[in-house]
Design a protein around this motif. Structure first.
Motif, mmCIF file in Angstrom:
data_model
loop_
_atom_site.group_PDB
_atom_site.id
_atom_site.type_symbol
_atom_site.label_atom_id
_atom_site.label_comp_id
_atom_site.label_asym_id
_atom_site.label_seq_id
_atom_site.Cartn_x
_atom_site.Cartn_y
_atom_site.Cartn_z
ATOM 1 N N ALA A 126 44.581 85.867 8.806
ATOM 2 C CA ALA A 126 43.413 85.556 7.147
ATOM 3 C C ALA A 126 43.433 84.086 6.708
ATOM 4 N N SER A 127 44.269 83.883 6.477
ATOM 5 C CA SER A 127 44.478 82.438 6.353
ATOM 6 C C SER A 127 43.645 81.603 7.052
ATOM 7 N N THR A 128 44.136 81.451 8.372
ATOM 8 C CA THR A 128 43.230 80.641 8.835
ATOM 9 C C THR A 128 41.942 80.558 8.700
ATOM 10 N N THR A 129 41.707 82.053 8.975
ATOM 11 C CA THR A 129 40.219 82.920 8.892
ATOM 12 C C THR A 129 39.577 82.736 7.797
ATOM 13 N N GLN A 130 39.542 82.095 6.369
ATOM 14 C CA GLN A 130 39.886 81.792 5.392
ATOM 15 C C GLN A 130 39.244 79.838 4.957
ATOM 16 N N ALA A 131 40.177 80.292 5.810
ATOM 17 C CA ALA A 131 40.307 78.167 5.920
ATOM 18 C C ALA A 131 39.126 77.638 5.583
ATOM 19 N N GLU A 132 38.699 78.110 7.420
ATOM 20 C CA GLU A 132 37.444 77.759 8.685
ATOM 21 C C GLU A 132 36.411 78.339 7.580
ATOM 22 N N VAL A 133 36.669 79.222 7.476
ATOM 23 C CA VAL A 133 35.611 79.772 6.196
ATOM 24 C C VAL A 133 34.643 77.955 4.896
ATOM 25 N N THR A 134 36.106 78.373 4.354
ATOM 26 C CA THR A 134 35.957 77.554 3.240
ATOM 27 C C THR A 134 35.739 76.103 3.704
ATOM 28 N N GLN A 135 36.170 75.981 4.526
ATOM 29 C CA GLN A 135 35.226 74.391 5.533
ATOM 30 C C GLN A 135 34.327 74.085 5.850
ATOM 31 N N PHE A 136 34.234 75.665 6.096
ATOM 32 C CA PHE A 136 32.087 75.749 6.602
ATOM 33 C C PHE A 136 31.703 75.840 5.102
ATOM 34 N N ALA A 137 31.570 76.357 4.615
ATOM 35 C CA ALA A 137 31.189 76.452 3.399
ATOM 36 C C ALA A 137 30.984 75.133 1.709
ATOM 37 N N GLN A 138 32.043 74.225 2.520
ATOM 38 C CA GLN A 138 32.426 72.839 1.866
ATOM 39 C C GLN A 138 31.515 72.025 2.740
ATOM 40 N N ALA A 139 31.414 72.866 4.187
ATOM 41 C CA ALA A 139 30.640 71.017 4.740
ATOM 42 C C ALA A 139 28.816 72.026 4.658
ATOM 43 N N GLN A 140 28.683 73.145 4.109
ATOM 44 C CA GLN A 140 27.278 73.238 3.770
ATOM 45 C C GLN A 140 26.972 73.241 2.461
ATOM 46 N N TYR A 141 27.695 73.335 0.495
ATOM 47 C CA TYR A 141 27.690 72.461 -0.274
ATOM 48 C C TYR A 141 27.166 71.418 0.459
ATOM 49 N N GLU A 142 28.297 70.648 0.611
ATOM 50 C CA GLU A 142 28.121 69.113 0.487
ATOM 51 C C GLU A 142 26.429 68.636 0.842
ATOM 52 N N ARG A 143 25.928 69.033 1.715
ATOM 53 C CA ARG A 143 24.802 69.189 2.275
ATOM 54 C C ARG A 143 23.836 69.586 1.451
ATOM 55 N N TYR A 144 23.758 70.325 0.685
ATOM 56 C CA TYR A 144 23.029 70.671 0.575
ATOM 57 C C TYR A 144 23.010 70.013 -1.410
ATOM 58 N N ASN A 145 24.328 70.421 -1.801
ATOM 59 C CA ASN A 145 24.753 69.337 -3.077
ATOM 60 C C ASN A 145 23.633 67.756 -2.745
ATOM 61 N N ALA A 146 24.025 67.300 -1.440
ATOM 62 C CA ALA A 146 23.099 65.984 -0.812
ATOM 63 C C ALA A 146 22.036 65.645 -1.265
ATOM 64 N N ARG A 147 20.963 67.245 -0.465
ATOM 65 C CA ARG A 147 19.887 67.057 -0.833
ATOM 66 C C ARG A 147 18.643 67.132 -2.405
ATOM 67 N N VAL A 148 19.656 68.201 -2.775
ATOM 68 C CA VAL A 148 19.635 68.296 -4.518
ATOM 69 C C VAL A 148 19.841 66.494 -5.285
ATOM 70 N N GLN A 149 20.162 66.043 -4.345
ATOM 71 C CA GLN A 149 20.747 64.654 -5.214
ATOM 72 C C GLN A 149 19.212 63.907 -4.894
ATOM 73 N N ALA A 150 19.160 64.218 -3.548
ATOM 74 C CA ALA A 150 17.974 63.531 -3.598
ATOM 75 C C ALA A 150 17.317 63.165 -3.924
ATOM 76 N N PHE A 151 17.130 64.555 -3.669
ATOM 77 C CA PHE A 151 15.638 64.856 -4.673
ATOM 78 C C PHE A 151 15.739 64.192 -5.854
ATOM 79 N N VAL A 152 16.749 65.316 -6.927
ATOM 80 C CA VAL A 152 17.249 64.611 -7.910
ATOM 81 C C VAL A 152 15.935 62.548 -8.060
ATOM 82 N N GLU A 153 16.901 61.616 -7.448
ATOM 83 C CA GLU A 153 16.542 60.786 -6.925
ATOM 84 C C GLU A 153 15.236 60.030 -6.953
ATOM 85 N N GLU A 154 14.391 61.106 -5.952
ATOM 86 C CA GLU A 154 13.027 60.806 -5.958
ATOM 87 C C GLU A 154 12.619 61.619 -7.371
#
Length: 189
Positions: free
Chosen positions: A90-118
């Protein structure tokens, strides 16, 4: 469904990839848990068969009780081991899901920041306060996300430490009980 731009097509593909990636992580955890459960059932049946063949050969009640106590010690240890393995899966699966969600969040956050800068580059004069407020809100959201992520990691770590402590205590108690019953049976016999 027709997508009107290459960006929309890329976003749709990224969303599908994210969905199937996350689903894959969850199924990997479920597969590990199913394999563990099958292994436990297989070994439990084999041990039950072995123990059932030993029991009819005992004629002395004290021997029978000693034999029974010999079953409970390993059972307790194996139950604790099973619980630990389930927690690890359960901990390993949770860590993998969290890592995956973190990567998705970082990509989304980068797009939002690029949008705001534009948007800031193309904003009319006098809109600096609105852009600053937007950037501040994004910064606050990022801080909140990071705080929640750290809190979640700490909670999992505390749960793991508590589980380890309970397991160690229960294991010691089971060993102590397993040692006392055969000793008592030997003293009376």
């Amino acid at each position: 469904m027709a997508l009107s731009s290459p960006e929309q097509a890329a976003a749709a593909k990224a969303s599908l990839d994210a969905f199937f990636g996350l689903t894959g992580k969850v199924f990997e955890g479920a597969e590990k848990l199913a394999a563990l459960n099958l292994q436990v059932v297989r070994s439990t049946l084999a041990e039950a068969q072995e123990n059932m063949t030993k029991a009819p050969g005992t004629t002395d009640p004290l021997q029978w009780f000693a034999l029974q106590s010999g079953f409970t010690g390993p059972f307790t240890e194996k139950s604790l081991s099973y619980g630990r393995q389930v927690f690890d899966i359960a901990s390993t699966t949770q860590a993998e899901v969290t890592q995956f969600a973190q990567a998705q969040y970082e990509r989304y956050n980068a797009r939002v920041q690029a949008f705001v800068e534009e948007a800031a580059k193309n904003a009319p004069a006098g809109s600096e306060a609105a852009i600053a407020a937007w950037k501040s809100a994004i910064g606050a959201t990022t801080t909140l996300y990071e705080t929640l992520q750290k809190t979640g990691q700490q909670a999992v770590q505390v749960a793991g430490n508590n589980f380890d402590a309970v397991t160690a205590t229960a294991s010691k108690a089971a060993r102590r009980n397993a040692e006392q019953v055969p000793a008592a049976a030997g003293a009376k016999g």
